[in-house]
Write an enzyme that holds these catalytic residues in place. Structure first.
Site, PDB file in Angstrom:
ATOM      1  N   TYR A   1      23.238  58.402 113.657  1.00  0.00           N
ATOM      2  CA  TYR A   1      23.920  57.918 112.449  1.00  0.00           C
ATOM      3  C   TYR A   1      22.917  57.296 111.471  1.00  0.00           C
ATOM      4  O   TYR A   1      22.912  57.609 110.280  1.00  0.00           O
ATOM      5  CB  TYR A   1      24.973  56.893 112.872  1.00  0.00           C
ATOM      6  CG  TYR A   1      25.715  56.236 111.728  1.00  0.00           C
ATOM      7  CD1 TYR A   1      26.772  56.889 111.096  1.00  0.00           C
ATOM      8  CD2 TYR A   1      25.375  54.954 111.281  1.00  0.00           C
ATOM      9  CE1 TYR A   1      27.465  56.270 110.057  1.00  0.00           C
ATOM     10  CE2 TYR A   1      26.057  54.341 110.248  1.00  0.00           C
ATOM     11  CZ  TYR A   1      27.103  55.002 109.645  1.00  0.00           C
ATOM     12  OH  TYR A   1      27.785  54.403 108.609  1.00  0.00           O
TER      13      TYR A   1
ATOM     14  N   SER B   1      24.330  53.356 104.311  1.00  0.00           N
ATOM     15  CA  SER B   1      24.697  52.305 105.272  1.00  0.00           C
ATOM     16  C   SER B   1      23.590  51.264 105.320  1.00  0.00           C
ATOM     17  O   SER B   1      22.404  51.606 105.270  1.00  0.00           O
ATOM     18  CB  SER B   1      24.875  52.916 106.669  1.00  0.00           C
ATOM     19  OG  SER B   1      25.007  51.880 107.615  1.00  0.00           O
TER      20      SER B   1
HETATM   21  P1  NAP Z   1      36.860  55.559 107.646  1.00  0.00           P
HETATM   22  O1  NAP Z   1      37.915  54.532 107.431  1.00  0.00           O
HETATM   23  O2  NAP Z   1      36.768  56.242 108.980  1.00  0.00           O
HETATM   24  O3  NAP Z   1      36.949  56.652 106.496  1.00  0.00           O
HETATM   25  C1  NAP Z   1      36.141  57.805 106.512  1.00  0.00           C
HETATM   26  C2  NAP Z   1      36.973  58.984 106.071  1.00  0.00           C
HETATM   27  O4  NAP Z   1      36.109  60.143 106.008  1.00  0.00           O
HETATM   28  C3  NAP Z   1      38.110  59.315 107.065  1.00  0.00           C
HETATM   29  O5  NAP Z   1      39.301  59.608 106.377  1.00  0.00           O
HETATM   30  C4  NAP Z   1      37.550  60.551 107.768  1.00  0.00           C
HETATM   31  O6  NAP Z   1      38.543  61.413 108.279  1.00  0.00           O
HETATM   32  C5  NAP Z   1      36.809  61.217 106.620  1.00  0.00           C
HETATM   33  N1  NAP Z   1      35.904  62.250 107.102  1.00  0.00           N
HETATM   34  C6  NAP Z   1      35.155  62.247 108.243  1.00  0.00           C
HETATM   35  N2  NAP Z   1      34.480  63.388 108.363  1.00  0.00           N
HETATM   36  C7  NAP Z   1      34.800  64.145 107.268  1.00  0.00           C
HETATM   37  C8  NAP Z   1      34.433  65.438 106.836  1.00  0.00           C
HETATM   38  N3  NAP Z   1      33.617  66.210 107.575  1.00  0.00           N
HETATM   39  N4  NAP Z   1      34.940  65.900 105.683  1.00  0.00           N
HETATM   40  C9  NAP Z   1      35.793  65.142 104.951  1.00  0.00           C
HETATM   41  N5  NAP Z   1      36.193  63.925 105.325  1.00  0.00           N
HETATM   42  C10 NAP Z   1      35.701  63.422 106.476  1.00  0.00           C
HETATM   43  O7  NAP Z   1      35.422  54.904 107.431  1.00  0.00           O
HETATM   44  P2  NAP Z   1      34.860  53.858 106.329  1.00  0.00           P
HETATM   45  O8  NAP Z   1      34.462  52.650 107.068  1.00  0.00           O
HETATM   46  O9  NAP Z   1      35.732  53.797 105.131  1.00  0.00           O
HETATM   47  O10 NAP Z   1      33.504  54.624 105.954  1.00  0.00           O
HETATM   48  C11 NAP Z   1      33.283  55.269 104.706  1.00  0.00           C
HETATM   49  C12 NAP Z   1      31.802  55.514 104.544  1.00  0.00           C
HETATM   50  O11 NAP Z   1      31.110  54.272 104.552  1.00  0.00           O
HETATM   51  C13 NAP Z   1      31.208  56.336 105.692  1.00  0.00           C
HETATM   52  O12 NAP Z   1      30.257  57.234 105.158  1.00  0.00           O
HETATM   53  C14 NAP Z   1      30.542  55.286 106.547  1.00  0.00           C
HETATM   54  O13 NAP Z   1      29.485  55.829 107.301  1.00  0.00           O
HETATM   55  C15 NAP Z   1      30.068  54.311 105.498  1.00  0.00           C
HETATM   56  N6  NAP Z   1      29.812  52.957 106.004  1.00  0.00           N
HETATM   57  C16 NAP Z   1      30.836  52.155 106.409  1.00  0.00           C
HETATM   58  C17 NAP Z   1      30.550  50.875 106.865  1.00  0.00           C
HETATM   59  C18 NAP Z   1      31.615  49.910 107.299  1.00  0.00           C
HETATM   60  O14 NAP Z   1      31.279  48.751 107.607  1.00  0.00           O
HETATM   61  N7  NAP Z   1      32.872  50.327 107.372  1.00  0.00           N
HETATM   62  C19 NAP Z   1      29.218  50.415 106.894  1.00  0.00           C
HETATM   63  C20 NAP Z   1      28.216  51.262 106.490  1.00  0.00           C
HETATM   64  C21 NAP Z   1      28.517  52.538 106.033  1.00  0.00           C
HETATM   65  P3  NAP Z   1      38.936  61.298 109.837  1.00  0.00           P
HETATM   66  O15 NAP Z   1      39.473  59.910 110.028  1.00  0.00           O
HETATM   67  O16 NAP Z   1      39.960  62.388 110.001  1.00  0.00           O
HETATM   68  O17 NAP Z   1      37.650  61.539 110.608  1.00  0.00           O
END
Ligand code: NAP
Length: 252
Positions: free
Chosen positions: A155, A142
Site C-alpha cells: 500500500y 496517504s
Molecule cells: P473507503 O471508505 O473504503 O472508500 C474507498 C472507496 O473506493 C470505496 O467505495 C471502494 O469500494 C472504492 N474502490 C475500491 N477499489 C476501487 C476500484 N478498483 N475502482 C473504483 N472504486 C474502488 O476508504 P477511504 O478511507 O474513504 O479512502 C479513500 C482514499 O483515501 C483511498 O485512496 C485511501 O487509500 C486514502 N486514504 C485514506 C486514509 C484514511 O485515514 N481513511 C488515509 C490515507 C489515505 P469498495 O468498498 O467496494 O471496495
C-alpha cells in the site's frame, strides 16, 4: 456564483468515505459530479443523495484498474454533462500483511487500483482539460507515504508512487492550464478506517490514535473535501505539484 459552477467533476471511489464527501462538497459548490465506484448500487445511492441535496450527479460502476470500464463511464459523463474539467482520484484499496506474506497477486491488485488506476483516470480525462486549457486534478495519496507504515509495504509503495506521479504530471501539464496536486490524508474516520479498527489493525483503536494526534481528534472526510474544494478552485491556479497534507499535525 458558486466556486465550481459550470464544472464537470469526476470523483472515483465516490460511494464511500473521502470520495463521497468530496463528491457531495463539489456538487454543493456547483459542479456536476460523476460518482465512479466499484459498487453500482452504492454509486447510485450516493448520486441520489447528492441530487436530494439539490446537486447534479451521475452514478457509474467503474473499476479504476480497468481502462475499458473507465472509458465507458466517461462516455456516459461526456454525453450527459460534457467534457471533464475536474478529477479527484479517491478510489483506493489497502492491505495489512507481514512483508514476507504478501503474495504477488495482492501486491499487483493494490498497485493496480491505487497507482495504475490513478494513471488510467488521469490519462483518460487530460485530453478534455487540454482542449479547454483548464483543468484540476487531485490525487489522494496517504500520509503513510511520508512516514512509512509497517505491514503495508504494498500500500505504502503504491501511494508513494502516486506522490511522484503527481509531481511529474504537474510539471508536464502546467503549461496547459492544468494543476495536479496530491492530498495525503492522515487518520481520517471513514469506513476503511473503521474496518481496520474492527480487524485489530489499528492497535488500541481510533480513540487512542486521536488522543495522540496534535488536534486531538480523527480527521473527517469533510476535512479532506474542504482541502479538495480549494485545490480545484479557480483561485488555486498557482498551486500545483504540491503535497497538501491534511492530517491534524500528525505529519509536518
Ligand atoms: P473507503 O471508505 O473504503 O472508500 C474507498 C472507496 O473506493 C470505496 O467505495 C471502494 O469500494 C472504492 N474502490 C475500491 N477499489 C476501487 C476500484 N478498483 N475502482 C473504483 N472504486 C474502488 O476508504 P477511504 O478511507 O474513504 O479512502 C479513500 C482514499 O483515501 C483511498 O485512496 C485511501 O487509500 C486514502 N486514504 C485514506 C486514509 C484514511 O485515514 N481513511 C488515509 C490515507 C489515505 P469498495 O468498498 O467496494 O471496495
Amino acid at each position: 456564483m458558486r466556486p465550481s459552477a459550470g464544472r464537470v467533476a469526476v470523483v472515483t471511489g465516490a460511494a464511500s468515505g473521502i470520495g463521497l464527501a468530496v463528491a457531495r462538497r463539489l456538487a454543493r459548490d456547483g459542479a456536476r459530479v460523476a460518482v465512479f465506484d466499484l459498487d453500482a448500487a452504492a454509486a447510485r445511492a450516493a448520486a441520489e443523495r447528492i441530487e436530494a441535496d439539490g446537486g447534479s450527479a451521475l452514478p457509474a460502476a467503474v473499476d479504476v484498474a480497468d481502462r475499458a470500464s473507465i472509458d465507458e463511464g466517461l462516455g456516459a459523463v461526456r454525453e450527459r454533462f460534457g467534457p471533464v474539467s475536474i478529477l479527484v482520484n479517491s478510489a483506493g484499496k489497502d492491505g495489512f500483511k507481514k512483508f514476507l506474506n504478501i503474495t504477488e497477486e495482492a501486491w499487483q491488485r493494490i498497485v493496480a487500483v491505487n497507482l495504475t488506476g490513478t494513471f488510467h483516470c488521469c490519462q483518460a480525462v487530460v485530453p478534455d482539460m487540454a482542449e479547454a486549457g483548464w483543468g484540476r486534478i487531485v490525487t489522494i495519496s496517504s500520509s503513510s507515504a511520508q512516514s512509512g507504515q509497517p505491514f503495508m509495504t504494498h500500500y505504502v509503495a503504491s501511494k508513494a508512487g502516486v506522490v511522484g506521479f503527481t509531481k511529474a504530471l504537474a510539471l508536464e501539464l502546467g503549461p496547459q492550464g492544468i494543476t495536479v496536486n496530491t492530498i495525503p490524508p492522515g487518520f481520517i474516520d471513514t469506513p476503511m478506517t473503521r474496518r481496520n479498527e474492527a480487524r485489530g489493525f489499528l492497535g488500541d483503536g481510533v480513540d487512542h490514535h486521536a488522543a495522540r494526534t496534535p488536534v486531538r481528534r480523527p480527521g473527517t472526510p469533510e476535512d479532506i473535501a474542504a482541502a479538495c474544494a480549494f485545490l480545484v478552485s479557480e483561485e488555486a491556479g498557482y498551486v500545483t505539484g504540491q503535497v497538501f497534507g491534511v492530517n491534524g499535525g500528525r505529519n509536518t
